[in-house]
Every structure is written in C-alpha cells, then in structure tokens.
Design a protein around this motif. Structure first.
Motif, short mmCIF file in Angstrom:
data_model
loop_
_atom_site.label_atom_id
_atom_site.label_comp_id
_atom_site.label_asym_id
_atom_site.label_seq_id
_atom_site.Cartn_x
_atom_site.Cartn_y
_atom_site.Cartn_z
N ARG A 155 11.68 -2.16 -27.21
CA ARG A 155 12.81 -1.97 -28.12
C ARG A 155 12.28 -1.70 -29.51
O ARG A 155 11.50 -2.48 -30.06
N MET A 198 13.41 -0.88 -33.54
CA MET A 198 14.51 -1.21 -34.44
C MET A 198 14.22 -0.65 -35.81
O MET A 198 13.06 -0.57 -36.22
N GLY A 253 16.94 -8.31 -30.81
CA GLY A 253 16.21 -8.39 -29.55
C GLY A 253 16.86 -9.29 -28.53
O GLY A 253 16.48 -9.27 -27.36
N PRO A 308 12.41 -7.28 -30.92
CA PRO A 308 11.92 -5.90 -30.80
C PRO A 308 10.42 -5.83 -30.99
O PRO A 308 9.85 -6.51 -31.84
N TYR A 343 18.83 0.57 -33.22
CA TYR A 343 17.80 0.25 -32.23
C TYR A 343 17.72 1.34 -31.16
O TYR A 343 18.66 2.12 -30.98
N ASP A 358 15.78 1.84 -27.12
CA ASP A 358 14.94 1.35 -26.03
C ASP A 358 14.18 2.51 -25.38
O ASP A 358 14.77 3.56 -25.09
#
Length: 368
Positions: A50, A52, A101, A106, A359, A361
C-alpha cells in the motif's frame, strides 16, 4: 468499532510522553502497541504494497530558521505555534498513517509540506508509527517557506536503492524557487524495481494567470524524466504521487504531464491518471475550497502496472481517497463536509490537515 475510529480513540496523546506517564490510560497505549505488533507479526506476508500520499498542512517545528520564512510557526509568531501544538501535529500525522493502513501501516508514504528532516525523525520515532521502523528519504529544497517533500518507508517491505532531488529551475522572471521533485528507486519484497516520483507543485496563490505557467513547467519537467525511464524500459513500474495543486482536468495535467485517462486500452509505454477516474467517475475529493472539491492529491502510474501481464499490477479501483469521519467535519458555510484542519485562517482548529490522504495498492502476481 471501525479500525480507523479505534486508532483515533487510542492514540490521542503524544507518543513520546508515554514512557514518562504514570496514568493507566497512557500505560494502556504501551500494551496496545505490543498487541499491535503481535497482530502484525502473526499475519503472513501479504502479496501487496500500500502506497500513500499525504499533504501534512504545514508540518513545522517551533524553531525560527533564519534562512526560511517560518516565523509564523514559532511560539512568538502570529500562529502561536507551541510545543504542545507541534506534538499534537506529530501524533495526528502518525494516527492518519496508521489508519490508512488499517493496523497494517502503508509500506511507502509520500509526504509534503514538511519543514525538515527533524520533524520527520520525530514522526517516525515519537508517534504511533514508531513500532514499524520507518526510514526517511528527504532533501532540503529551495522553497522560500522551507517546506519540502519526503518519503518514509518500511525497510522490511521496501528497499531503497537510489534517491535524489530533481531541481525545478524556472526561467528568469517566472517566480520564486519551488519544491524539488523527489525521485526514489527501490525494490519490492519480490525484487521488482519500483520508480517513485513525489511531488508538490507550485501553489495557486496569486491566481491562475500567475501560477498556471509554473505548474505547467513542472509538469513538463516531470514528463521528461518519466519518458527517459520509459524509453530505456517500456515496462518500467512507475508511480507518480503528490499534491499537484491542480485537478486532473486542468491544463498542467492535460497539456503538460498529459497522462491517459481512458483505461479501456492499456499502452505500457505511457502513464495513466487514476485520480481522474476517482474524481470524474466516483466523485471523490481530497481538498475542498469554498464548498468546491476535487482531487489535488493524485496517483498516476505507468501502463505496465495496469496491464496485469507482469509481476506487479494495480487497477483504478485499487486506489482511493481516505475519508474517515475523524478527518472530516460538517461545513458550516456550504453543503456537505470539509476537511478537519489544523488551522482555519489564523485560528488554531486542532485538526489534522486541509487535505485528505490518497492511497494505492500494488499487487504481486503469486505463482501457481
């Protein structure tokens, strides 16, 4: 209770003071941190990262730097920026990172509006994210206010190989120096190379006629750096993140950086603006001004990350704007909600930031 609400309720004191406290509530935070670490360590390594990005809204220390225009962020300045307010800010930013997160912070966090490395050191070592050993990538920029971009990362999940600032040198007469672009190259847990550009483009203060050319200049500079990477490797994994101070439909994006916004056909040797989809299709915002909202805090990725033929992949629906209730409040002047800010004008409000975090992924393709 939702994870983000739990974090907000349980990390409400400056982390650096916990070990000096005798109260049960503060001691309970120590227990909570151990439980949190146990929870994380008990989980198998995930197959995604992840990323951010967060505009911290004036993350200044309380000291007057004679080389910067930071006088207002001192105890004697017009904003009366005290140690108490500073440590609340440190704690708030740590809370937000942890919440984004969802108790698995993250792996990579881009930040802007940070004054110096010292405030970043306090963030990673004296806030709720301390247990995760974040490392720092930061360079001083020539911005006259002294605000920089930075990147923090979890070294157990991302290994930095190379980093450097990309200076933005305006032609004579265009304006004062601005923030550098931060370039970071590193390796994922699966040894794939990831190229990251962290941005904070020039402000809109002064109006469009005055400031549009500045952002257009930075956009074209960034595009040249991205094209250089793609010319060497058309399947390079590239992530552009930052507060661009323009929306995905503004000319710095459409004519300068010029990312694609149609995701039906993916061309690997190009870039795609996921923020365009989030704003135009899903109606999300990361910033509101006088009731009007849009996404200034953007993620733009190379086509190789979208075609799902390589080891790493993402998708426009694997990105978002984190808009937990504790980061918002009812707007008293306009319909809907506004961001819960640290300051409203010169008045201390005690909130988090005038921006919401974004964010993204990125998944690794597991082998069968």
């Amino acid at each position: 209770m939702k994870v983000e609400s739990f974090i907000q309720c349980n990390f409400i004191y400056p982390w650096h003071t916990i070990f000096n406290s005798r109260t049960m509530k503060k001691v309970s935070l120590i227990i909570l941190s151990f439980l949190l670490l146990w929870h994380i360590s008990a989980q198998p390594n995930s197959n995604y990262l992840r990323l951010m990005f967060y505009n911290c809204e004036n993350f200044f220390d309380t000291k007057d730097d004679p080389d910067k225009w930071d006088e207002q962020f001192t105890p004697e300045g017009v904003k009366h920026w005290t140690e108490k307010k500073y440590w609340t800010k440190v704690n708030h930013i740590g809370q937000v990172i942890l919440a984004v997160g969802g108790l698995k912070p993250p792996e990579i966090v881009g930040l802007c509006e940070v004054e110096n490395r010292a405030v970043l050191e306090d963030l990673v070592s004296k806030s709720p994210i301390k247990p995760f050993n974040y490392q720092i990538v930061h360079y001083e920029s020539p911005d006259h206010r002294g605000i920089d971009v930075a990147l923090i990362y979890r070294p157990d999940r991302f290994r930095v190989d190379t980093s450097y600032p990309i200076p933005v040198k305006f032609p004579r007469g265009m304006g004062k120096p601005t923030r550098d672009i931060l370039y970071v190259r590193g390796f994922t847990p699966w040894n794939d190379t990831l190229h990251i550009f962290v941005n904070h483009w020039p402000s809109r203060f002064g109006g469009h006629m005055e400031t549009d050319p500045k952002r257009l200049f930075v956009a074209r500079l960034l595009r040249s750096k991205v094209d250089s990477l793609l010319n060497r490797n058309p399947r390079a994994y590239i992530v552009i993140m930052g507060d661009l101070n323009d929306f995905p439909t503004d000319i710095s994006l459409t004519q300068g950086l010029h990312p694609r916004t149609d995701f039906d056909t993916i061309i690997t040797k190009d870039i795609y603006n996921i923020a365009y989809y989030l704003q135009e299709t899903k109606g999300l915002f990361s910033h509101r001004f006088h009731g009007e909202g849009g996404i200034l805090d953007q993620f733009i990725v190379s086509g190789a990350l979208l075609d799902k033929k390589g080891n790493l992949y993402t998708d426009k629906d694997l990105a978002g704007i984190f808009s937990s209730p504790f980061l918002l409040e009812k707007d008293p002047e306009y319909p809907g909600y506004r961001t819960n800010r640290t300051y409203i004008g010169m008045k201390y409000h005690g909130g988090y930031s005038d921006h919401l975090p974004a964010y993204l992924d990125i998944f690794h393709k597991t082998k069968k």
